[in-house]
Design a protein around this motif. Structure first.
Motif, short mmCIF file in Angstrom:
data_model
loop_
_atom_site.label_atom_id
_atom_site.label_comp_id
_atom_site.label_asym_id
_atom_site.label_seq_id
_atom_site.Cartn_x
_atom_site.Cartn_y
_atom_site.Cartn_z
N SER A 180 4.96 3.13 8.02
CA SER A 180 4.56 2.11 7.05
C SER A 180 3.91 2.69 5.80
CB SER A 180 3.59 1.12 7.71
OG SER A 180 2.42 1.79 8.16
N VAL A 185 10.22 1.51 3.43
CA VAL A 185 10.21 1.56 4.89
C VAL A 185 11.59 1.20 5.43
CG1 VAL A 185 9.17 0.65 7.00
CG2 VAL A 185 7.77 0.96 4.94
N ARG A 257 5.11 -2.15 4.14
CA ARG A 257 4.85 -3.30 5.00
C ARG A 257 3.39 -3.22 5.44
NH1 ARG A 257 10.15 -3.69 8.91
NH2 ARG A 257 11.63 -4.05 7.25
#
Length: 257
Positions: A180, A185, A257
């Motif tokens: 992450s 990603v 994220r």
């Protein structure tokens, strides 16, 4: 030729004889074994590394060639991937990205492929997508990006759970991977946590593999570091991305994220 080399040669000939006697259909795994032997038979000591050939021709009896003709390109890509992994295992370095070709050869016995290996400089050839600068016209791979599209570059996800999503590539350094903390990603199990690094300087972009488990591939060729340009297909593990130039690339729809 040393005793080990003679034993290896005898073993290879015996394998071919067994295949012929029992009329066993030639399998891709057998070609892969021959390629690995050919690679390791031609090692050369370089500056701090052991170099091995990067260009391989697999000569096949026409009958064997016919068995693979329908998926020759895919097979060559898979064989190149397997040989790249074998090179890592044996801690040797191909001169450049490995390239494999299958050829018909009437002089080769059935089910007994013959492999030739060479070290050849193979610079990547790019197809112009806008227009080449004067240096490109002289054979270089730099590409002139018109001002209208100079600010717009994006990756489009071609497969997997994120298929159809896209993200804009900023200037400077970006990273791609499963973790992450990457700029972009890629949530696929065969993508390494930190898989690749991307450097963008205006219209010039370069991608570098970060010693990933499954490698980085540009248009079907395994690379360590390579220039990329719009139209190129980039594969990290099984994740396929397409690089595009756009006049007005919007905000990234996919990133951290």
């Amino acid at each position: 030729m040393g005793i080990l080399d003679r034993l290896e040669q005898s073993f290879t000939q015996l394998e071919g004889t067994i295949f012929s006697l029992f009329r066993i259909q030639l399998q891709p795994v057998e070609i892969s074994k021959r390629l690995e032997r050919a690679m390791l038979a031609d090692k050369r000591i370089g500056a701090g590394k052991t170099l091995v050939p990067n260009a391989y021709e697999v000569h096949l009896n026409p009958g064997d060639y016919k068995e693979f003709a329908g998926y020759k390109d895919s097979l060559c890509r898979d064989l190149a991937m397997a040989l790249t992994e074998a090179a890592r295992k044996h801690r040797v370095t191909p001169l450049t990205a490995i390239h494999i070709d299958l050829l018909q050869d009437k002089s080769v016995p059935a089910r007994n492929p013959r492999v030739s290996a060479q070290m050849i400089d193979r610079p990547r050839q790019h197809t112009p997508v806008n227009e080449y600068s004067a240096s490109a016209a002289r054979g270089h791979t730099s590409v002139f990006i018109p001002a209208a599209s100079a600010g717009g570059f994006r990756f489009v996800v071609e497969n997997g759970a994120q298929a159809g999503q896209s993200f804009t590539i900023p200037d400077g350094t970006s990273t791609l991977g499963r973790s992450s903390d990457n700029t972009f990603v890629l949530d696929e199990p065969d993508v390494s946590r930190r898989h690749a690094k991307l450097e963008r300087n205006g219209g010039n972009m370069q991608i570098q593999d970060l010693s990933s488990r499954n490698g980085t591939w540009i248009n079907g060729e395994s690379v360590h570091i390579s220039d990329i340009q719009p139209g190129d297909s980039i594969r990290l593990g099984s994740q396929e991305l397409r690089l595009e130039a756009t006049a007005n690339a919007g905000r990234s729809t996919w990133g951290r994220r």
